[in-house]
Write an enzyme that holds these catalytic residues in place. Structure first.
Site, PDB file in Angstrom:
ATOM      1  N   TYR A  59      14.192   7.467   1.604  1.00 50.61           N
ATOM      2  CA  TYR A  59      12.790   7.208   1.968  1.00 50.61           C
ATOM      3  C   TYR A  59      12.566   7.283   3.480  1.00 50.61           C
ATOM      4  O   TYR A  59      11.417   7.323   3.936  1.00 50.61           O
ATOM      5  CB  TYR A  59      12.314   5.826   1.468  1.00 50.61           C
ATOM      6  N   ARG A 238       4.181   0.055  -5.691  1.00 52.56           N
ATOM      7  CA  ARG A 238       4.004   0.303  -4.253  1.00 52.56           C
ATOM      8  C   ARG A 238       2.514   0.328  -3.940  1.00 52.56           C
ATOM      9  O   ARG A 238       1.716   0.833  -4.724  1.00 52.56           O
ATOM     10  CB  ARG A 238       4.618   1.664  -3.925  1.00 52.56           C
ATOM     11  N   ARG A 244      -4.493  -4.849  -2.898  1.00 53.56           N
ATOM     12  CA  ARG A 244      -3.754  -4.463  -4.097  1.00 53.56           C
ATOM     13  C   ARG A 244      -2.368  -5.117  -4.140  1.00 53.56           C
ATOM     14  O   ARG A 244      -1.815  -5.359  -5.212  1.00 53.56           O
ATOM     15  CB  ARG A 244      -3.656  -2.937  -4.187  1.00 53.56           C
TER      16      ARG A 244
END
Ligand SMILES: NC(=O)c1ccc[n+]([C@@H]2O[C@H](COP(=O)([O-])OP(=O)(O)OC[C@H]3O[C@@H](n4cnc5c(N)ncnc54)[C@H](OP(=O)(O)O)[C@@H]3O)[C@@H](O)[C@H]2O)c1
Length: 284
Positions: A59, A238, A244
């Protein structure tokens, strides 16, 4: 495998216990989060009560994840950090170098969970598993596991390993029938960790999830995640949005009925994978 509640400074966190590991059932996925956004989301998640962060060498964000963990002010044993070694680094020497690089970037003495990110058919699994076990024995990883392993590969890994494998992380959400991978993972006492648990956002506006959510005063995403955690599946959604972040963690004050669970399960198809590329193993 069983469900436990771990008291933390802030709240009770639900965890899944598997082969000696206790994995917080909700974590923050960090694929695609970079730099300051990534560090800020990790820190915000931990301040909200998340205790599990998922990253990977591939990542390219381990420095940022480490910064977020450090900035949260939590003690090392209060956060469960997972990282993964990429497919190109599965030869034993490469594996060890990659794991050590990850720790240097994270600025951590060890990770809680170290995973083989994707199997690589051109590198013998025996050597990779040997290196993975060595990382645990050397204290660089508290626990070890695999990711994207199909049933045959799980069996092969279990035969080769000298240390317990605690999880298999793979794609899992209501649009995908992953029952074979789930059964094969659990047969070996390993936890199922669901990646892309909200189908990369595609569940938004789903008619069934939205209708069920309305009955509980919850969003489609919350129903989707609840569907998984209610099956003792660890989820690592994610987001790059703090609202959120809170929404995806608020999964424990409601429960889905058996009829609702069945209705959601019926949305799944064995061909429902989103994360696909040439190296994807068959689940069968
Ligand atoms: N082991 C592996 O090979 C592997 C593969 C893929 C992923 N993973 C791990 O699993 C994690 C999660 O998977 P993922 O990133 O593929 O996908 P995901 O978590 O299913 O979905 C993320 C997407 O959903 C949106 N979203 C987040 N919360 C939402 C909500 N409450 N309502 C509506 N939309 C929402 C996000 O947008 P916003 O940012 O705008 O909120 C983002 O576009 C990754 O980050 C990574 O850590 C592992």
């Amino acid at each position: 495998m069983r469900h436990v509640h771990v008291a933390s400074r802030r709240r009770v966190i639900q965890s899944v216990e598997a082969n000696g590991a206790r994995i917080p059932i909700v974590g923050l996925g960090t694929w695609d989060l970079r730099g300051k956004t990534c560090a800020r989301m990790v820190e915000a998640a931990l301040k909200l009560g998340y205790r599990h962060i998922d990253t990977a060498a591939m990542y390219g964000n381990e420095e940022a994840v480490g910064a977020g963990v450090h900035d949260s002010g939590l003690k090392r044993d209060e956060v469960f950090v997972t990282t993964k070694v990429w497919q190109s680094d599965l030869a034993p020497r490469d594996f060890e170098r990659s794991a050590k690089d990850s720790l240097a970037k994270l600025k951590l003495p060890f990770v809680d969970l170290l995973l083989i990110h994707w199997p690589n058919p051109s590198i013998p699994l025996a050597g990779t598993i040997g290196a993975l076990c060595k990382m645990k024995r050397d204290g660089l990883a508290r626990h070890i596991g695999v990711s994207n392993f199909n049933p045959a590969l799980i069996e092969e890994a279990v035969k080769l390993t000298t240390e317990p494998l605690v999880c298999n992380q793979f794609e899992c959400h209501p649009y995908l029938d992953a029952s074979k991978a789930i059964a094969a993972t659990r047969k070996r006492g390993m936890a199922v960790v669901a990646y892309s648990p909200i189908a990369r956002g595609r569940i938004k506006g789903d008619a069934v999830l939205t209708r069920i959510g309305k009955a509980h005063g919850k969003t489609a995403a919350q129903v989707c995640l609840r569907f998984l955690v209610q099956q003792d599946i660890v989820v690592i959604p994610r987001t790059s949005d703090t609202g959120r972040l809170k929404e995806n963690f608020d999964l424990f004050v409601f429960a889905l009925s058996a009829a609702e669970m069945n209705e959601i399960a019926a949305l799944g198809s064995p061909k429902g994978r989103i994360v696909q590329w040439s190296g994807s193993p068959d689940w069968e």
